[in-house]
Design an enzyme around this catalytic site. Sequence first.
Site, PDB file in Angstrom:
ATOM      1  N   GLU A   1      36.029  45.468  46.275  1.00 48.49           N
ATOM      2  CA  GLU A   1      36.731  44.499  45.437  1.00 48.49           C
ATOM      3  C   GLU A   1      38.206  44.345  45.797  1.00 48.49           C
ATOM      4  OE1 GLU A   1      35.943  45.163  41.294  1.00 48.49           O
ATOM      5  OE2 GLU A   1      33.773  45.343  41.610  1.00 48.49           O
TER       6      GLU A   1
ATOM      7  N   ARG B   1      40.589  47.324  43.003  1.00 48.19           N
ATOM      8  CA  ARG B   1      40.828  45.917  43.349  1.00 48.19           C
ATOM      9  C   ARG B   1      42.066  45.701  44.202  1.00 48.19           C
ATOM     10  NH1 ARG B   1      39.045  46.184  38.213  1.00 48.19           N
ATOM     11  NH2 ARG B   1      36.827  45.720  38.150  1.00 48.19           N
TER      12      ARG B   1
ATOM     13  N   THR C   1      41.100  51.006  38.138  1.00 50.64           N
ATOM     14  CA  THR C   1      40.341  50.140  39.044  1.00 50.64           C
ATOM     15  C   THR C   1      41.142  48.909  39.465  1.00 50.64           C
ATOM     16  OG1 THR C   1      39.367  48.895  37.191  1.00 50.64           O
ATOM     17  CG2 THR C   1      38.157  50.838  37.976  1.00 50.64           C
TER      18      THR C   1
ATOM     19  N   GLY D   1      38.239  51.314  30.626  1.00 49.55           N
ATOM     20  CA  GLY D   1      37.501  52.281  29.834  1.00 49.55           C
ATOM     21  C   GLY D   1      37.053  51.850  28.461  1.00 49.55           C
TER      22      GLY D   1
ATOM     23  N   ASN E   1      38.261  43.703  25.906  1.00 49.79           N
ATOM     24  CA  ASN E   1      37.455  43.534  24.698  1.00 49.79           C
ATOM     25  C   ASN E   1      37.700  44.652  23.693  1.00 49.79           C
ATOM     26  OD1 ASN E   1      35.840  44.887  27.012  1.00 49.79           O
ATOM     27  ND2 ASN E   1      34.891  45.703  25.151  1.00 49.79           N
TER      28      ASN E   1
ATOM     29  N   ASP F   1      32.322  40.919  24.089  1.00 51.69           N
ATOM     30  CA  ASP F   1      32.826  41.475  25.344  1.00 51.69           C
ATOM     31  C   ASP F   1      33.592  40.430  26.153  1.00 51.69           C
ATOM     32  OD1 ASP F   1      33.151  43.501  27.338  1.00 51.69           O
ATOM     33  OD2 ASP F   1      31.514  42.609  28.472  1.00 51.69           O
TER      34      ASP F   1
ATOM     35  N   LYS G   1      36.936  34.620  30.567  1.00 49.45           N
ATOM     36  CA  LYS G   1      35.550  35.061  30.504  1.00 49.45           C
ATOM     37  C   LYS G   1      34.761  34.298  29.444  1.00 49.45           C
ATOM     38  CE  LYS G   1      33.378  39.647  30.739  1.00 49.45           C
ATOM     39  NZ  LYS G   1      33.481  41.039  30.237  1.00 49.45           N
TER      40      LYS G   1
ATOM     41  N   TRP H   1      36.222  38.868  37.446  1.00 43.30           N
ATOM     42  CA  TRP H   1      37.321  39.342  38.303  1.00 43.30           C
ATOM     43  C   TRP H   1      37.409  38.617  39.641  1.00 43.30           C
ATOM     44  CZ3 TRP H   1      36.200  41.001  43.111  1.00 43.30           C
ATOM     45  CH2 TRP H   1      34.940  41.536  43.372  1.00 43.30           C
TER      46      TRP H   1
ATOM     47  N   VAL I   1      24.918  54.162  46.879  1.00 38.53           N
ATOM     48  CA  VAL I   1      25.317  54.207  45.473  1.00 38.53           C
ATOM     49  C   VAL I   1      24.556  55.308  44.760  1.00 38.53           C
ATOM     50  CG1 VAL I   1      25.380  52.958  43.289  1.00 38.53           C
ATOM     51  CG2 VAL I   1      25.833  51.752  45.425  1.00 38.53           C
TER      52      VAL I   1
END
Length: 635
Positions: free
Chosen positions: A89, A142, A186, A202, A280, A325, A352, A413, A582
Amino acid sequence: MFLSSGTVRLVPLIAFVAVTCIALAQQPRRVDDVVLKNIPKSSGEEWLTYGFNQQETRYSPLNQINTANVSRLGPAWSYDIGQGGGNQEGTPLVWNGTLYSITNWSIVYAVDARTGKEKWRWDPEVNRDIIRSRACCGIVNRGIAIYQGKIIAPIIDGRLEALDAETGKPVWETRVGYAQDYYTLTMAPRIAKGKVIIGAAGSEFPVRGFFSAFDANTGALAWKFYTVPGDPSKGFENDAMKKAAETWSGDWWKLGGGGSVWDGMAYDPEADLFYVGTGNGGPWPEALRKSKGKDNLYVCSILAVKPDTGKLVWYFQAVPGDSWDFDSVQQLILADLTIKGKLRKVIMQANKDGFYYVLDRVTGQFISGRPFSEVNWAKGLDEATGRPIVNPEARYGSDVISITPGPGGGHNWAPMSFNPTTGLAYIPTWTFSSMNYSIDPNFKYTPGRSNTGVAGMGGAGRGGRGAGQPADPNPKKPPSPPAIGPVPVNGERRALVAWDPVTQTKRWRAPEGGSIGGGTVTTAGNLVFQVSPTGHLFAYSADKGEKLLDIDTGLAGGMGPPITYEIDGKQYVALAGGIGHVIPRYDTPAQAAAPAAAGANAPPPDLATGPSANSAAQILPKLMVYVLDGKGSPR
């Protein structure tokens, strides 16, 4: 005699001056606040901050590659990033002939921007077994920042690290948050007035959201701004928190509250305002936050603060009392637009929640907002305030209801871009997405695991920025409120939408997009480069949307956004992708011991960004760079 003698004495002086000038010319230009402020006036050869400039437009003035020749784009070189473990990302930066970026597990690397030859690589040696279970949103980063010869990197476990840009050696280290408290880093840090500003993810655990500023030269904490209020019995940190507490009820602070900051930021040096998008509420349903009918400041908001102090100047809450969210952390773009005959300094966001917002960036005044994708949670926005007119049916309880957009969002994103010549914003979007919502009747707040409070989500939450939707347990299609906004074309769910923010209308669209994965950059060559979640690099004419290029990178998924830069008179386009190996995140020891029984074998929803996501999981990540008439190895 005097002239001759003087001439002789001047020769060594002239030689000294010449050598000194050459030496100074060979020294790299240091990236400081003046350089960052003047990026919009620069030639655009380097890419020095996440959104190209502090206005986050992702508009490059480069035009060597243009509509007439972009079809000649071919591979220049590629670089094997590593073993992966999630999406790529990160937005690379380019400075002093070097390309810098970050990959999974916060590993930072530097390569020659001409050839791809590795210069250095730095591994923060994260405790992977511990962090994997505590990262709400995937093992991703990112981006990074650059300032005064230092690469400033967010570490997934909560550290912030400054590395020497030439050697990769650590210069300073500080702590933003702790994984023990379920905070992870992130997002890409940003620079404003000698400070590096960053937030922590988080909200699904949930946590109490915040963002902090640190001295970019020393790592010392300058200030910290919480996005939701804490325990009133301990007092409030500032007047903003005291005001926010009036919009909550019950003992919300015991659940954290949410409002995490994990993506969108921008800075206006002239107004001296730093802008931040917040996440959110947590848990998701307002009823479980014991705040039904309350706004819950400052979740799902855009905040403007002073970079010197962190003092709140204004806020705009896109989704009061969020239950769906609908983070407002998506990219924030600053521009000057003529609206109704008046030049307005604006801040824009393709949210969003499916609405495109245009605000006055100096005062926070709402100017306009319209849906750019299909929306059914709201009937529209109040034309004076921008407050959503929520469909009563969208306030779900125990009965299941289908809401559009779903938690993946109309935009997420994947970076959009804005071209000042065409006046258009280019939005990678889900034109239609939905999820079935109902309150989990068995919800019990459990510290140390995801706590969405939505039936069918389980402990896994939505992985952070979830494109994946939980399976519908009901064989019948649940009811849904009436929808507004653009109707998806021929059943398409993903698109690249060229949006006119002045008229709030679609100018053109292309049938590749997706709010998660890839992204866009636009250039003075009348181009929009788009990386799709499925591993393609597209180029369109910025004004009309004519497809001019389609390159299959072979990376299949896990894609990051493109950038462009110029070196030695050649313009390049760079991107990264591929997921690699992963290992799923587990919320409980039982899941870790018996993942199949717990249904936890699938990749986190954050990785499910397209139909080829499973293929991408088998492909190790690569950095791919393209140039006109490139003949290098394609992969």
